[in-house]
Motif scaffolding. Structure first.
Motif, PDB file in Angstrom:
ATOM      1  N   LEU A 195      15.739  -9.457 -14.797  1.00 27.67           N
ATOM      2  CA  LEU A 195      15.226  -9.191 -13.454  1.00 27.67           C
ATOM      3  C   LEU A 195      14.163  -8.094 -13.416  1.00 27.67           C
ATOM      4  O   LEU A 195      13.141  -8.256 -12.759  1.00 27.67           O
ATOM      5  CB  LEU A 195      16.380  -8.822 -12.526  1.00 27.67           C
ATOM      6  CG  LEU A 195      17.397  -9.941 -12.311  1.00 27.67           C
ATOM      7  CD1 LEU A 195      18.674  -9.397 -11.701  1.00 27.67           C
ATOM      8  CD2 LEU A 195      16.783 -11.018 -11.434  1.00 27.67           C
ATOM      9  N   THR A 196      14.400  -6.977 -14.098  1.00 27.12           N
ATOM     10  CA  THR A 196      13.449  -5.873 -14.046  1.00 27.12           C
ATOM     11  C   THR A 196      13.478  -5.057 -15.332  1.00 27.12           C
ATOM     12  O   THR A 196      14.532  -4.586 -15.755  1.00 27.12           O
ATOM     13  CB  THR A 196      13.754  -4.914 -12.870  1.00 27.12           C
ATOM     14  OG1 THR A 196      13.718  -5.634 -11.644  1.00 27.12           O
ATOM     15  CG2 THR A 196      12.745  -3.773 -12.804  1.00 27.12           C
ATOM     16  N   LEU A 230      17.409  -4.358 -16.222  1.00 30.18           N
ATOM     17  CA  LEU A 230      18.287  -5.048 -15.276  1.00 30.18           C
ATOM     18  C   LEU A 230      18.330  -6.551 -15.515  1.00 30.18           C
ATOM     19  O   LEU A 230      17.286  -7.208 -15.626  1.00 30.18           O
ATOM     20  CB  LEU A 230      17.806  -4.769 -13.845  1.00 30.18           C
ATOM     21  CG  LEU A 230      18.640  -5.342 -12.705  1.00 30.18           C
ATOM     22  CD1 LEU A 230      20.034  -4.701 -12.669  1.00 30.18           C
ATOM     23  CD2 LEU A 230      17.924  -5.125 -11.373  1.00 30.18           C
ATOM     24  N   PHE A 231      19.566  -7.093 -15.553  1.00 29.15           N
ATOM     25  CA  PHE A 231      19.818  -8.525 -15.736  1.00 29.15           C
ATOM     26  C   PHE A 231      20.827  -8.993 -14.688  1.00 29.15           C
ATOM     27  O   PHE A 231      21.525  -8.169 -14.088  1.00 29.15           O
ATOM     28  CB  PHE A 231      20.460  -8.792 -17.113  1.00 29.15           C
ATOM     29  CG  PHE A 231      19.610  -8.423 -18.284  1.00 29.15           C
ATOM     30  CD1 PHE A 231      18.793  -9.365 -18.890  1.00 29.15           C
ATOM     31  CD2 PHE A 231      19.623  -7.132 -18.791  1.00 29.15           C
ATOM     32  CE1 PHE A 231      18.012  -9.024 -19.983  1.00 29.15           C
ATOM     33  CE2 PHE A 231      18.845  -6.779 -19.880  1.00 29.15           C
ATOM     34  CZ  PHE A 231      18.033  -7.737 -20.482  1.00 29.15           C
ATOM     35  N   ASN A 232      20.948 -10.309 -14.523  1.00 26.74           N
ATOM     36  CA  ASN A 232      22.074 -10.827 -13.759  1.00 26.74           C
ATOM     37  C   ASN A 232      23.327 -10.617 -14.620  1.00 26.74           C
ATOM     38  O   ASN A 232      23.236 -10.250 -15.798  1.00 26.74           O
ATOM     39  CB  ASN A 232      21.863 -12.290 -13.362  1.00 26.74           C
ATOM     40  CG  ASN A 232      21.868 -13.244 -14.548  1.00 26.74           C
ATOM     41  OD1 ASN A 232      21.629 -12.865 -15.696  1.00 26.74           O
ATOM     42  ND2 ASN A 232      22.126 -14.512 -14.275  1.00 26.74           N
ATOM     43  N   GLU A 263      23.143  -4.070 -16.849  1.00 26.76           N
ATOM     44  CA  GLU A 263      21.958  -3.509 -17.478  1.00 26.76           C
ATOM     45  C   GLU A 263      22.234  -3.309 -18.957  1.00 26.76           C
ATOM     46  O   GLU A 263      23.366  -3.098 -19.364  1.00 26.76           O
ATOM     47  CB  GLU A 263      21.518  -2.199 -16.820  1.00 26.76           C
ATOM     48  CG  GLU A 263      22.524  -1.082 -16.814  1.00 26.76           C
ATOM     49  CD  GLU A 263      22.489  -0.169 -18.024  1.00 26.76           C
ATOM     50  OE1 GLU A 263      21.540  -0.212 -18.829  1.00 26.76           O
ATOM     51  OE2 GLU A 263      23.448   0.601 -18.178  1.00 26.76           O
ATOM     52  N   VAL A 264      21.168  -3.437 -19.730  1.00 31.17           N
ATOM     53  CA  VAL A 264      21.231  -3.192 -21.167  1.00 31.17           C
ATOM     54  C   VAL A 264      20.075  -2.256 -21.486  1.00 31.17           C
ATOM     55  O   VAL A 264      18.908  -2.612 -21.267  1.00 31.17           O
ATOM     56  CB  VAL A 264      21.107  -4.503 -21.983  1.00 31.17           C
ATOM     57  CG1 VAL A 264      21.108  -4.199 -23.474  1.00 31.17           C
ATOM     58  CG2 VAL A 264      22.217  -5.486 -21.624  1.00 31.17           C
ATOM     59  N   ASN A 265      20.401  -1.055 -21.951  1.00 37.58           N
ATOM     60  CA  ASN A 265      19.382  -0.049 -22.272  1.00 37.58           C
ATOM     61  C   ASN A 265      18.404   0.190 -21.117  1.00 37.58           C
ATOM     62  O   ASN A 265      17.203   0.314 -21.329  1.00 37.58           O
ATOM     63  CB  ASN A 265      18.626  -0.423 -23.539  1.00 37.58           C
ATOM     64  CG  ASN A 265      19.544  -0.464 -24.748  1.00 37.58           C
ATOM     65  OD1 ASN A 265      20.445   0.353 -24.881  1.00 37.58           O
ATOM     66  ND2 ASN A 265      19.328  -1.429 -25.619  1.00 37.58           N
TER      67      ASN A 265
END
Length: 171
Positions: free
Chosen positions: A41-42, A32-34, A27-29
């Motif tokens: 992703l979200t 959600l990412f892979n 996650e960044v800030n």
């Protein structure tokens, strides 16, 4: 795996945290990412802030990734993005404009459905198809220019765009 639109409609969700040892997600800030940060992703629907710039590492926006994000008025999609998942921006009711870069070749199902404040759309010159209900119920959209690269427009792509007064096909 995380299913399609898994967190869509969670209007109180403001952040997503991923443990440092997780091998599948990051996650960044609070987004959600892979793990490789190539797939967004979200984006939490309750996250505050009016603008979001999708990081340059992202090549794909997941299904329902921004679904029901009611605070966002502007989202910048970079040239690294080649794929936008179904329902990616559905019901982002405050989103006013969007530019789909030339790197994207198709606009999927219901991608902008219910974006009732959307007044401006720029479609990149590489888009060949606009999916089923892609802009359905975008009630503030007054005009759209479709590049000559588009060879397919899905059923109800612009249905219930009640303010739509002009459609221009280039080419």
């Amino acid at each position: 795996s995380i299913g399609r639109s898994a967190f869509s409609g969670c209007s109180s969700l403001t952040t997503i945290e991923v443990g440092a040892g997780n091998v599948n997600y990051t996650e960044v800030n609070g987004v959600l990412f892979n793990t490789e940060k190539t797939v967004l992703l979200t984006y939490p629907a309750g996250k505050t802030g009016a603008n979001y710039n999708i990081p340059d590492s992202v090549t794909s926006i997941g299904n329902g990734a921004f679904g029901t994000c009611t605070t966002l008025t502007s989202i910048t999609i970079g040239d690294s993005v080649t794929s936008i998942g179904d329902l990616a921006f559905s019901d982002c009711r405050s989103l006013t404009s969007i530019t789909i870069p030339d790197s994207v070749t198709s606009i999927g199902r219901s991608v902008f459905r219910g974006c009732s404040s959307l007044t401006s759309i720029t479609i990149g010159d590489s888009v060949t198809s606009i999916g089923w209900r892609a802009f359905n119920d975008c009630t503030s959209l007054t005009s759209i220019t479709i590049p000559d690269s588009v060879t397919s427009i899905g059923s109800q792509a612009f249905a219930y765009c009640t303010s739509l007064t002009a459609v221009t096909f280039l080419g």
